[in-house]
Design an enzyme around this catalytic site. Structure first.
Site, PDB file in Angstrom:
ATOM      1  N   LEU A 171       0.053  24.838  14.028  1.00 52.44           N
ATOM      2  CA  LEU A 171       0.507  24.243  12.759  1.00 52.44           C
ATOM      3  C   LEU A 171      -0.537  24.524  11.695  1.00 52.44           C
ATOM      4  O   LEU A 171      -1.734  24.369  11.947  1.00 52.44           O
ATOM      5  CB  LEU A 171       0.662  22.723  12.917  1.00 52.44           C
ATOM      6  CG  LEU A 171       0.952  21.958  11.624  1.00 52.44           C
ATOM      7  CD1 LEU A 171       2.448  21.943  11.321  1.00 52.44           C
ATOM      8  CD2 LEU A 171       0.452  20.523  11.691  1.00 52.44           C
ATOM      9  N   GLY A 188      -1.407   2.115  -1.775  1.00 51.89           N
ATOM     10  CA  GLY A 188      -1.916   0.962  -2.526  1.00 51.89           C
ATOM     11  C   GLY A 188      -1.009  -0.250  -2.344  1.00 51.89           C
ATOM     12  O   GLY A 188      -1.486  -1.369  -2.108  1.00 51.89           O
ATOM     13  N   ARG A 189       0.310  -0.026  -2.433  1.00 50.72           N
ATOM     14  CA  ARG A 189       1.256  -1.144  -2.284  1.00 50.72           C
ATOM     15  C   ARG A 189       1.231  -1.709  -0.867  1.00 50.72           C
ATOM     16  O   ARG A 189       1.368  -2.906  -0.655  1.00 50.72           O
ATOM     17  CB  ARG A 189       2.665  -0.696  -2.678  1.00 50.72           C
ATOM     18  CG  ARG A 189       2.893  -0.741  -4.186  1.00 50.72           C
ATOM     19  CD  ARG A 189       4.110   0.022  -4.586  1.00 50.72           C
ATOM     20  NE  ARG A 189       3.874   1.455  -4.526  1.00 50.72           N
ATOM     21  CZ  ARG A 189       4.840   2.364  -4.481  1.00 50.72           C
ATOM     22  NH1 ARG A 189       6.090   1.986  -4.470  1.00 50.72           N
ATOM     23  NH2 ARG A 189       4.532   3.647  -4.451  1.00 50.72           N
ATOM     24  N   ASP A 237       2.944   8.691  -0.737  1.00 49.70           N
ATOM     25  CA  ASP A 237       2.797   7.638  -1.749  1.00 49.70           C
ATOM     26  C   ASP A 237       3.023   6.253  -1.133  1.00 49.70           C
ATOM     27  O   ASP A 237       3.797   6.107  -0.182  1.00 49.70           O
ATOM     28  CB  ASP A 237       3.820   7.889  -2.873  1.00 49.70           C
ATOM     29  CG  ASP A 237       3.448   7.141  -4.148  1.00 49.70           C
ATOM     30  OD1 ASP A 237       2.325   6.616  -4.229  1.00 49.70           O
ATOM     31  OD2 ASP A 237       4.292   7.082  -5.060  1.00 49.70           O
ATOM     32  N   ARG A 263       9.014  12.601  -0.247  1.00 52.44           N
ATOM     33  CA  ARG A 263       8.117  11.693  -0.980  1.00 52.44           C
ATOM     34  C   ARG A 263       8.378  10.285  -0.490  1.00 52.44           C
ATOM     35  O   ARG A 263       9.518   9.805  -0.544  1.00 52.44           O
ATOM     36  CB  ARG A 263       8.326  11.769  -2.491  1.00 52.44           C
ATOM     37  CG  ARG A 263       7.370  10.816  -3.214  1.00 52.44           C
ATOM     38  CD  ARG A 263       7.427  10.892  -4.705  1.00 52.44           C
ATOM     39  NE  ARG A 263       6.379  10.039  -5.272  1.00 52.44           N
ATOM     40  CZ  ARG A 263       5.643  10.325  -6.326  1.00 52.44           C
ATOM     41  NH1 ARG A 263       5.825  11.463  -6.961  1.00 52.44           N
ATOM     42  NH2 ARG A 263       4.723   9.498  -6.761  1.00 52.44           N
ATOM     43  N   ARG A 299      -7.882   7.480 -11.926  1.00 52.29           N
ATOM     44  CA  ARG A 299      -7.942   6.169 -11.253  1.00 52.29           C
ATOM     45  C   ARG A 299      -9.323   5.546 -11.423  1.00 52.29           C
ATOM     46  O   ARG A 299     -10.283   6.250 -11.720  1.00 52.29           O
ATOM     47  CB  ARG A 299      -7.620   6.361  -9.763  1.00 52.29           C
ATOM     48  CG  ARG A 299      -6.185   6.781  -9.581  1.00 52.29           C
ATOM     49  CD  ARG A 299      -5.762   6.787  -8.145  1.00 52.29           C
ATOM     50  NE  ARG A 299      -4.336   7.094  -8.081  1.00 52.29           N
ATOM     51  CZ  ARG A 299      -3.514   6.694  -7.134  1.00 52.29           C
ATOM     52  NH1 ARG A 299      -3.955   5.988  -6.130  1.00 52.29           N
ATOM     53  NH2 ARG A 299      -2.245   7.010  -7.183  1.00 52.29           N
ATOM     54  N   HIS A 343      -5.300   3.512   1.899  1.00 53.73           N
ATOM     55  CA  HIS A 343      -5.601   4.938   2.058  1.00 53.73           C
ATOM     56  C   HIS A 343      -6.115   5.222   3.477  1.00 53.73           C
ATOM     57  O   HIS A 343      -5.784   6.241   4.079  1.00 53.73           O
ATOM     58  CB  HIS A 343      -6.644   5.382   1.027  1.00 53.73           C
ATOM     59  CG  HIS A 343      -6.151   5.274  -0.397  1.00 53.73           C
ATOM     60  ND1 HIS A 343      -4.928   5.767  -0.804  1.00 53.73           N
ATOM     61  CD2 HIS A 343      -6.710   4.721  -1.507  1.00 53.73           C
ATOM     62  CE1 HIS A 343      -4.767   5.529  -2.103  1.00 53.73           C
ATOM     63  NE2 HIS A 343      -5.822   4.883  -2.548  1.00 53.73           N
TER      64      HIS A 343
HETATM   65  C1  FPP Z   1      -0.812   7.695  -3.015  1.00 54.97           C
HETATM   66  O1  FPP Z   1      -0.687   6.300  -2.806  1.00 54.97           O
HETATM   67  C2  FPP Z   1      -1.820   8.232  -2.118  1.00 54.97           C
HETATM   68  C3  FPP Z   1      -2.944   8.886  -2.516  1.00 54.97           C
HETATM   69  C4  FPP Z   1      -3.284   9.119  -3.924  1.00 54.97           C
HETATM   70  C5  FPP Z   1      -3.940   9.344  -1.539  1.00 54.97           C
HETATM   71  C6  FPP Z   1      -3.398   9.911  -0.267  1.00 54.97           C
HETATM   72  C7  FPP Z   1      -4.525  10.300   0.570  1.00 54.97           C
HETATM   73  C8  FPP Z   1      -4.628  10.094   1.890  1.00 54.97           C
HETATM   74  C9  FPP Z   1      -3.593   9.453   2.720  1.00 54.97           C
HETATM   75  C10 FPP Z   1      -5.886  10.545   2.565  1.00 54.97           C
HETATM   76  C11 FPP Z   1      -5.713  11.957   3.045  1.00 54.97           C
HETATM   77  C12 FPP Z   1      -6.886  12.361   3.835  1.00 54.97           C
HETATM   78  C13 FPP Z   1      -7.102  13.598   4.345  1.00 54.97           C
HETATM   79  C14 FPP Z   1      -8.281  13.845   5.165  1.00 54.97           C
HETATM   80  C15 FPP Z   1      -6.171  14.704   4.094  1.00 54.97           C
HETATM   81  P1  FPP Z   1      -0.949   5.321  -4.046  1.00 54.97           P
HETATM   82  O2  FPP Z   1      -2.386   4.959  -4.062  1.00 54.97           O
HETATM   83  O3  FPP Z   1      -0.465   5.952  -5.313  1.00 54.97           O
HETATM   84  O4  FPP Z   1      -0.072   4.094  -3.637  1.00 54.97           O
HETATM   85  P2  FPP Z   1       0.711   3.113  -4.637  1.00 54.97           P
HETATM   86  O5  FPP Z   1       1.747   3.935  -5.335  1.00 54.97           O
HETATM   87  O6  FPP Z   1       1.292   2.105  -3.713  1.00 54.97           O
HETATM   88  O7  FPP Z   1      -0.307   2.541  -5.576  1.00 54.97           O
END
Ligand code: FPP
Length: 243
Positions: A128, A20-21, A17, A181, A68, A34
């Site tokens: 892994l 976005g921030r 998580d 987390r 979203r 992302h």
């Molecule tokens: C949460 O951050 C993150 C996600 C919803 C997406 C996570 C996905 C990836 C890192 C890509 C993974 C790729 C592969 C190939 C496995 P948020 O957007 O909720 O962040 P915020 O809380 O700051 O808004």
């Protein structure tokens, strides 16, 4: 079953998580967070291999993430497709077995094919197991396991915790020992509900794109300090016996 915490955790599960921030802090669109999150994941995969962690499970897209904005959803889908083509060979060479957990029906055929290819190409790797939870929800998993058990003809009086576990999406893996987390929120958000009954939780304020070896080691260190009893009690010598 989960392992004791004398050694490294056998199975680490992560809610990645804060992407976005991370982007917002830099006045960038969320997509860049992302994108940076994918790079952080590749580094953490290597760090897990170096520490002989056998299973890493990451929450890449939840059943609820469809809520979203559509451009963010399609951006994430595109990013995952690009990540598979960019990193699949490297993951294979690193000895990573990729498995996808979640409802594949709702994703595009292109992405489904990419997942199938990633799983097929890495199926014999043993260093892994990287499970990518995509269009996954813990409640979805429990319901699909119940449906699968019923479809397999398991009679109600034969349905036990062990039997239902055989039908859970991650029946191939031990339950997570350590759940991390990032991003400062303190909740499970419908991740591995069934599997985390005795998992140790570590919540970090670090935003996922900034998570690396040092933060992983801090989480492992916190995990080692925990007193895992699995509902039992420990005798004076520290051995576990049923309560
Ligand atoms: C949460 O951050 C993150 C996600 C919803 C997406 C996570 C996905 C990836 C890192 C890509 C993974 C790729 C592969 C190939 C496995 P948020 O957007 O909720 O962040 P915020 O809380 O700051 O808004």
């Amino acid at each position: 079953m989960t392992s004791d915490n004398k050694a490294v955790p056998r199975h680490v599960a992560i809610v990645m998580d804060g992407n976005g921030r991370w982007a917002k802090k830099r006045f960038l669109p969320r997509f860049f967070g992302h994108k940076q999150g994918v790079d952080a994941l590749v580094k953490v995969v290597q760090a897990c291999i170096d520490r002989e962690i056998g299973y890493l499970t990451v929450f890449a897209f939840s059943s609820e993430n469809w809520k979203r904005p559509s451009d963010e959803v399609s951006g994430l889908m595109g990013l995952v497709l690009a990540a598979v083509s960019r990193y699949l060979a490297r993951m294979g060479a690193m000895g990573v077995r990729i498995r996808i957990v979640g409802d594949r029906e709702a994703v595009s055929e292109k992405l489904r094919n990419a997942w199938n290819e990633a799983e097929a190409l890495t199926q014999h790797n043993t260093k892994l197991t990287l499970s990518v939870a995509f269009n996954y929800g813990g409640r979805w998993d429990i319901v699909q396991a119940c449906k699968a058990a019923m479809a397999a003809g398991v009679p109600p009086d034969q349905l036990s915790e062990a039997k239902l576990s055989e039908f859970m999406a991650m029946s191939y893996a031990p339950d997570p020992d350590l759940f991390i987390r990032t991003g400062g929120e303190v909740r499970i958000s419908n991740f591995l509900l069934w599997q985390v009954a005795y998992t140790e939780f570590v919540f970090s304020d670090c935003l996922w794109p900034e998570f690396g070896e040092a933060q992983l080691d801090a989480a492992i260190s916190a995990f080692r300090d925990r007193d895992r009893r699995f509902g039992g009690v420990k005798d004076a010598g520290g051995s576990l016996s049923a309560a």
